[in-house]
Design an enzyme around this catalytic site. Structure first.
Site, mmCIF file in Angstrom:
data_model
loop_
_atom_site.group_PDB
_atom_site.id
_atom_site.type_symbol
_atom_site.label_atom_id
_atom_site.label_comp_id
_atom_site.label_asym_id
_atom_site.label_seq_id
_atom_site.Cartn_x
_atom_site.Cartn_y
_atom_site.Cartn_z
ATOM 1 N N CYS A 67 -1.305 0.850 10.390
ATOM 2 C CA CYS A 67 -0.360 0.377 9.405
ATOM 3 C C CYS A 67 -0.753 -1.042 8.977
ATOM 4 C CB CYS A 67 0.997 0.374 10.095
ATOM 5 S SG CYS A 67 2.362 0.171 9.039
ATOM 6 N N GLU A 102 0.824 -1.201 0.000
ATOM 7 C CA GLU A 102 0.000 0.000 0.000
ATOM 8 C C GLU A 102 0.865 1.261 0.000
ATOM 9 O OE1 GLU A 102 -2.361 0.047 3.536
ATOM 10 O OE2 GLU A 102 -0.735 -0.741 4.746
ATOM 11 N N LEU A 143 12.763 6.974 16.909
ATOM 12 C CA LEU A 143 13.435 6.942 18.223
ATOM 13 C C LEU A 143 12.513 6.278 19.256
ATOM 14 C CD1 LEU A 143 15.785 7.870 20.110
ATOM 15 C CD2 LEU A 143 14.518 10.010 20.427
ATOM 16 N N HIS A 144 11.361 6.851 19.436
ATOM 17 C CA HIS A 144 10.327 6.364 20.372
ATOM 18 C C HIS A 144 10.728 6.449 21.836
ATOM 19 C CE1 HIS A 144 8.746 5.516 16.577
ATOM 20 N NE2 HIS A 144 8.924 4.215 16.510
ATOM 21 N N GLU A 156 11.196 -1.788 6.085
ATOM 22 C CA GLU A 156 12.334 -1.018 6.587
ATOM 23 C C GLU A 156 13.187 -0.662 5.363
ATOM 24 O OE1 GLU A 156 13.713 0.562 9.169
ATOM 25 O OE2 GLU A 156 15.453 0.828 7.875
ATOM 26 N N SER A 172 12.746 6.936 6.339
ATOM 27 C CA SER A 172 12.609 6.707 7.775
ATOM 28 C C SER A 172 13.134 5.316 8.120
ATOM 29 C CB SER A 172 11.132 6.817 8.159
ATOM 30 O OG SER A 172 10.956 6.498 9.523
ATOM 31 N N CYS A 209 7.612 -6.896 6.754
ATOM 32 C CA CYS A 209 8.798 -6.272 7.338
ATOM 33 C C CYS A 209 9.436 -7.258 8.310
ATOM 34 C CB CYS A 209 8.403 -5.000 8.090
ATOM 35 S SG CYS A 209 9.807 -4.049 8.709
HETATM 36 N N1 SAH Z 1 10.635 0.984 9.043
HETATM 37 C C1 SAH Z 1 10.689 2.417 9.011
HETATM 38 C C2 SAH Z 1 9.585 3.067 8.211
HETATM 39 C C3 SAH Z 1 8.184 2.533 8.341
HETATM 40 S S1 SAH Z 1 7.233 2.995 9.709
HETATM 41 C C4 SAH Z 1 10.740 2.964 10.419
HETATM 42 O O1 SAH Z 1 10.596 2.189 11.366
HETATM 43 O O2 SAH Z 1 10.984 4.138 10.600
HETATM 44 C C5 SAH Z 1 7.022 4.725 9.620
HETATM 45 C C6 SAH Z 1 6.690 5.335 10.974
HETATM 46 O O3 SAH Z 1 5.397 4.892 11.440
HETATM 47 C C7 SAH Z 1 7.715 4.928 12.028
HETATM 48 O O4 SAH Z 1 8.132 6.019 12.789
HETATM 49 C C8 SAH Z 1 6.918 3.941 12.853
HETATM 50 O O5 SAH Z 1 7.433 3.857 14.138
HETATM 51 C C9 SAH Z 1 5.507 4.502 12.783
HETATM 52 N N2 SAH Z 1 4.475 3.512 13.160
HETATM 53 C C10 SAH Z 1 4.476 2.176 12.980
HETATM 54 N N3 SAH Z 1 3.370 1.600 13.505
HETATM 55 C C11 SAH Z 1 2.639 2.603 14.007
HETATM 56 C C12 SAH Z 1 1.385 2.668 14.678
HETATM 57 N N4 SAH Z 1 0.674 1.565 14.947
HETATM 58 N N5 SAH Z 1 0.925 3.885 15.051
HETATM 59 C C13 SAH Z 1 1.627 5.002 14.769
HETATM 60 N N6 SAH Z 1 2.823 5.015 14.146
HETATM 61 C C14 SAH Z 1 3.325 3.820 13.781
#
Ligand code: SAH
Length: 356
Positions: free
Chosen positions: A340, A93, A222-223, A167, A198, A113
Site C-alpha cells: 500500500c 493511486e 477486523l484483523h 479511511e 472498507s 491517512c
Molecule cells: N481504511 C480502510 C480502507 C483502506 S485499507 C480500512 O482500513 O479498511 C484496505 C484493506 O487493506 C484493509 O483491510 C487494510 O487492513 C488492508 N491493508 C493495509 N495495509 C496492508 C498491507 N500492508 N498488507 C495487506 N493488507 C493491507
C-alpha cells in the site's frame, strides 16, 4: 476556470436538477449533462445539445477539471495501477483488478491517512487532506477512459471498492456523494451492491451510515477480535471498540442474504496461530459474516512478515469448522503493488499517459 466555480463532479443528479430548477433553466439539461459526462465520459464541457441559456449557466458556474493520470503501471496479470495528480500537487493511486474479463476498481478517499495502522504503508504518511467528491469520481472516470482506449472490448468496471489510500468514513460526505454518483442510473450506473466501503472501524461514520449512505456493501478491517492485538494493529480500536463497530456494521446489510465482510490481515507469528483463528471463529459465529483473509504485504521499514501460504490455507481450514464463508484474497498485481503506497517497483511498466 476559477476556484470560485463549483466542480460539476460534486453534484448528484438530484442536486443538479434542483439547481437548474432554481435558476429557471430547461429541465432536460441535467440528464443531458449526466449522459455526456458520465455515460459517455467526455471531459470537455458539454455544449452539444444544451439550450443556449443552460450552456451559459454551465460555463459560468461549473469547473470540469479532473485529476490527471501521471503514471500507469501494468502487471503481468493485467492489474493496472494509476497515479493521479491532483491540482495542488498531491497524488493518489487507484488500482484496477481484473477478474473474468471485468474489473474491480480500488479507489482512494484521502491523501495519506490519519488512522496510523501499524501494518499499513499509507498510515506512515499521516493525513495530508481529504479528497473531494470530484477527485474520487475522477479516479473512476480516468480509469474507465484509460481502459476503453488501452483495452477496448475488455473495459467493463463492474465493482468499486474503497480500499485504496485513506479511511473512507473519515471523509464521509465526499465518499457518500461519490457513491451516489457512481450508482446513478442515468450516469455511471453501477449496480447496487457492487460498491464496497472498507473501514478500520470509524464509529462516527458508521453511526451515520444507516440513515445517509446509499445502498452499498460494508467491509470491516477486523484483523483480530482480541483487544490487545487489535489495539496494536489499529490505534483507532482504543477509542472505538470493535464490539461497537460490529454492532453498527451489522445494522447495514439489507435482506437475509446480505453480510458484513470482515477483512483479516494475517501477519506471521502475530495473528496467524490456531488460537487466533479460533478467536475469530468464535467471535463471528452467529453473525452475518464473510471473511476475506489477506496475507500481509510487506513494505520497506516494516517489522511484520507475510505468513507462508500453507499457514494461510491452514487458517482458512480452521475457520471452515465454524461454517463462516472464507476466501483468501489472491494477491493480484503484487509485482506492481508490493505494498500500500509503494509506487515504483522493479517489474512494473511505468509510462506517462495523457488522457485523450
Ligand atoms: N481504511 C480502510 C480502507 C483502506 S485499507 C480500512 O482500513 O479498511 C484496505 C484493506 O487493506 C484493509 O483491510 C487494510 O487492513 C488492508 N491493508 C493495509 N495495509 C496492508 C498491507 N500492508 N498488507 C495487506 N493488507 C493491507
Amino acid at each position: 476556470m476559477t476556484d470560485s466555480k463549483l466542480s460539476f463532479y460534486r453534484l448528484p443528479l438530484k442536486d443538479l436538477n434542483d439547481l437548474f430548477q432554481r435558476h429557471g433553466l430547461p429541465e432536460s439539461g441535467p440528464a443531458l449533462l449526466y449522459n455526456w459526462h458520465y455515460k459517455k465520459k467526455h471531459t470537455a464541457p458539454c455544449v452539444a445539445d444544451l439550450a443556449k441559456v443552460s450552456r451559459e449557466f454551465v460555463e459560468t458556474s461549473f469547473d470540469f477539471t479532473l485529476p490527471s493520470i501521471q503514471t500507469v503501471q501494468e502487471s503481468h496479470d493485467r492489474t493496472v495501477k494509476f497515479l493521479f495528480a491532483l491540482r495542488d500537487g498531491f497524488t493518489v493511486e487507484s488500482v484496477l483488478i481484473p477478474f473474468n474479463n471485468k474489473y474491480t476498481l480500488c479507489l482512494s478517499s484521502q491523501v495519506g491517512c490519519a488512522m496510523n495502522c501499524s501494518f499499513c504503508h499509507t498510515g506512515t504518511q499521516g493525513l495530508k487532506r481529504h479528497l473531494g467528491t470530484e477527485e474520487i469520481i475522477g479516479q473512476f472516470i480516468g480509469a474507465a477512459r484509460w481502459l476503453s482506449q488501452a483495452r477496448p472490448g475488455d473495459d467493463k468496471i463492474l465493482n468499486v471498492v474503497f480500499m485504496g489510500q485513506g479511511e473512507p468514513l473519515h471523509n464521509f460526505d465526499a465518499v457518500k456523494t461519490a457513491a451516489e454518483i457512481l450508482l446513478e442510473r442515468r450516469g455511471l450506473g453501477l449496480a447496487p451492491h457492487k460498491i464496497t466501503i472498507s473501514t478500520a472501524g470509524h464509529l462516527p461514520g458508521l453511526r451515520r451510515w444507516k440513515d445517509e449512505m446509499p445502498k452499498v456493501n460494508i467491509a470491516v478491517s477486523l484483523h483480530s477480535p482480541l483487544k490487545e492485538k487489535r489495539d496494536q494493529l489499529i490505534p483507532l480500536n482504543r477509542s472505538y471498540p470493535i464490539d461497537e463497530v460490529v454492532a453498527f456494521a451489522e445494522e447495514i446489510p439489507e435482506g437475509r442474504a446480505r453480510f458484513v465482510t470482515y477483512e483479516v490481515l494475517l501477519i506471521k507469528d502475530f495473528n496467524d496461530s490456531d488460537e487466533d483463528a479460533r478467536a475469530i471463529g468464535r467471535y463471528l459465529t452467529g453473525r452475518k459474516a464473510f471473511i476475506s483473509l489477506i496475507p500481509f504485504n510487506p513494505f520497506p521499514g516494516t517489522n511484520y512478515q507475510r505468513p507462508e501460504m500453507e499457514r494461510v490455507e491452514h487458517f482458512k481450514r480452521l475457520l471452515d469448522h465454524y461454517r463462516i464463508p472464507t476466501v483468501i484474497r489472491k494477491t493480484k498485481g503484487d509485482e506492481i503493488l508490493a505494498a500500500c503506497g509503494q509506487l515504483n517497483t522493479r517489474f512494473g511498466v511505468t509510462r506517462p499517459l495523457t488522457p485523450g
